[in-house]
Design a protein around this motif. Sequence first.
Motif, PDB file in Angstrom:
ATOM      1  N   HIS A 323       0.833  -1.204   0.000  1.00 29.81           N
ATOM      2  CA  HIS A 323       0.000   0.000   0.000  1.00 29.81           C
ATOM      3  C   HIS A 323       0.873   1.261   0.000  1.00 29.81           C
ATOM      4  O   HIS A 323       0.608   2.211  -0.748  1.00 29.81           O
ATOM      5  CB  HIS A 323      -0.910  -0.015   1.222  1.00 29.81           C
ATOM      6  CG  HIS A 323      -1.776   1.196   1.359  1.00 29.81           C
ATOM      7  ND1 HIS A 323      -2.766   1.513   0.465  1.00 29.81           N
ATOM      8  CD2 HIS A 323      -1.786   2.182   2.299  1.00 29.81           C
ATOM      9  CE1 HIS A 323      -3.363   2.628   0.837  1.00 29.81           C
ATOM     10  NE2 HIS A 323      -2.777   3.057   1.939  1.00 29.81           N
ATOM     11  N   LEU A 352      -5.521   0.215  -2.540  1.00 32.06           N
ATOM     12  CA  LEU A 352      -4.885  -0.811  -1.727  1.00 32.06           C
ATOM     13  C   LEU A 352      -3.478  -1.041  -2.294  1.00 32.06           C
ATOM     14  O   LEU A 352      -2.568  -0.322  -1.966  1.00 32.06           O
ATOM     15  CB  LEU A 352      -5.724  -2.090  -1.716  1.00 32.06           C
ATOM     16  CG  LEU A 352      -7.070  -1.990  -0.971  1.00 32.06           C
ATOM     17  CD1 LEU A 352      -7.836  -3.298  -1.029  1.00 32.06           C
ATOM     18  CD2 LEU A 352      -6.869  -1.548   0.473  1.00 32.06           C
ATOM     19  N   SER A 353      -3.346  -2.010  -3.193  1.00 32.03           N
ATOM     20  CA  SER A 353      -2.024  -2.276  -3.782  1.00 32.03           C
ATOM     21  C   SER A 353      -1.967  -1.952  -5.266  1.00 32.03           C
ATOM     22  O   SER A 353      -0.989  -2.286  -5.935  1.00 32.03           O
ATOM     23  CB  SER A 353      -1.635  -3.745  -3.558  1.00 32.03           C
ATOM     24  OG  SER A 353      -1.582  -4.036  -2.181  1.00 32.03           O
TER      25      SER A 353
END
Length: 450
Positions: A323, A352-353
Amino acid sequence: MANVVRLQYESKPPPFGHEMRKCFSFDPEYINMNHGSYGSLPSPVAEAIKPYYALAEANPDLFHRFTSIDLIRDVRKRMAKFVGAAHTEEVVFVPNASHGLNTILRSFIWEEGDIISSCNTTYNSISRTAEYISDIPPHPEAVQFTLLFPTSHSEIIQNWRAYVKSLNEIRNQSAQKLGRRPKIVAIIDSIISVPGALLPWKEMVKICKEEDVWSVVDGAHSIGQELDLNLAEANPDFWVTNCHKWMYAKRGCALLYVPKRNQHIIKASFPTSHAYKKGGGSNFVEQFEWNGTIDFVPYISASCALDFRAWLGGEHVINDYCHRIALEGGKRLAQILGTEIIDQGQDFQFTLSMVNVAVPFPPTMSSAFEIDMAFRRKLLIKRKIYPAFFYHNGKWWIRCSAQIWSQVEDFEVLGEAILEASKEILEEFGDGTEKKTMIIEDKDERLIVN
């Protein structure tokens, strides 16, 4: 009963960043910025599943008729606990999320007046599935919820509530004509594929419950990226996720969650199993244990992937790093390109990622698929680096995956590559203000662009 061996690591893992690349099998010249599409298999997981392939070849009959079924039952127990299912019998393995979602959507008994709802950001093959279902008798109506970025979770929830209520009004009108209450089935992304963005899917599911609408959650990107999953608490009607994307299982490996209350909807697996109608009762799990000869080892690899993730430090450690790199790398990439990230709120509630950054194209630039293909050739083939490209709300965007091997420097390399490729594409295609016809050829393909 055969059990999957839990992995024990004697050494400490490499530090996150470029040192972690030694745990994967990447081409040394390639920078993987698109882990989200196909996942990346860690070498320790690949090594750990070799004994199961050896078992399959040593005695194929024994492995497929007994051993693999026992091993997969063992893994399902672990996976059910990991995603917070109330019962092990509520989760089964399927090859990929699209396979699972098609199994669900094609299992409903569709009738005249029914509604199947997707979104303009629904994964393309799944929105096409909804379109296909609408195209064949009895022709349920396919509708779409429009979601445009930039936005916010609160705005999405507000618009979703109004949208679902409007569907209910349509249903009530149909009910008066048909003399029965049609069904509404809503396809909801937990994390959209493009843009790579976390949606307030739990709140959207709750609204579906309040309005008597079936919720089918496409969680293809969830497991391994979305922390502390608790499906019993979130309570979707159906949910599917890919274990080979963010969780590091061998592709293809996906988990289909169907709570016991809804297993009557899934009357048959796809393909139909020999266990269909066996015993005359509900045998949801048994049908998915065997419905054709495939490579079952990827399902077993899900347990090995969880062991690898535990060795790295666990879910929160992994995702905290990814993240942070996504945000820092995305901001740096936007700075190099002179553009912006799509998640513009101060709390970055969509990120998020995966991070989405605008491409430095003029607003007149074409949205044609050929632009995407040009980026693929120029980056993936020629420059050995690749994110995902997509067109949304009048702009071209890049979706970058941040992973445990990523560093901000990777985003800087990508930025320079995109600046070069964007300049070349503008020269070849024009900026969209005038129509051009050209033929683009390379050793792999020939495109005629109008």
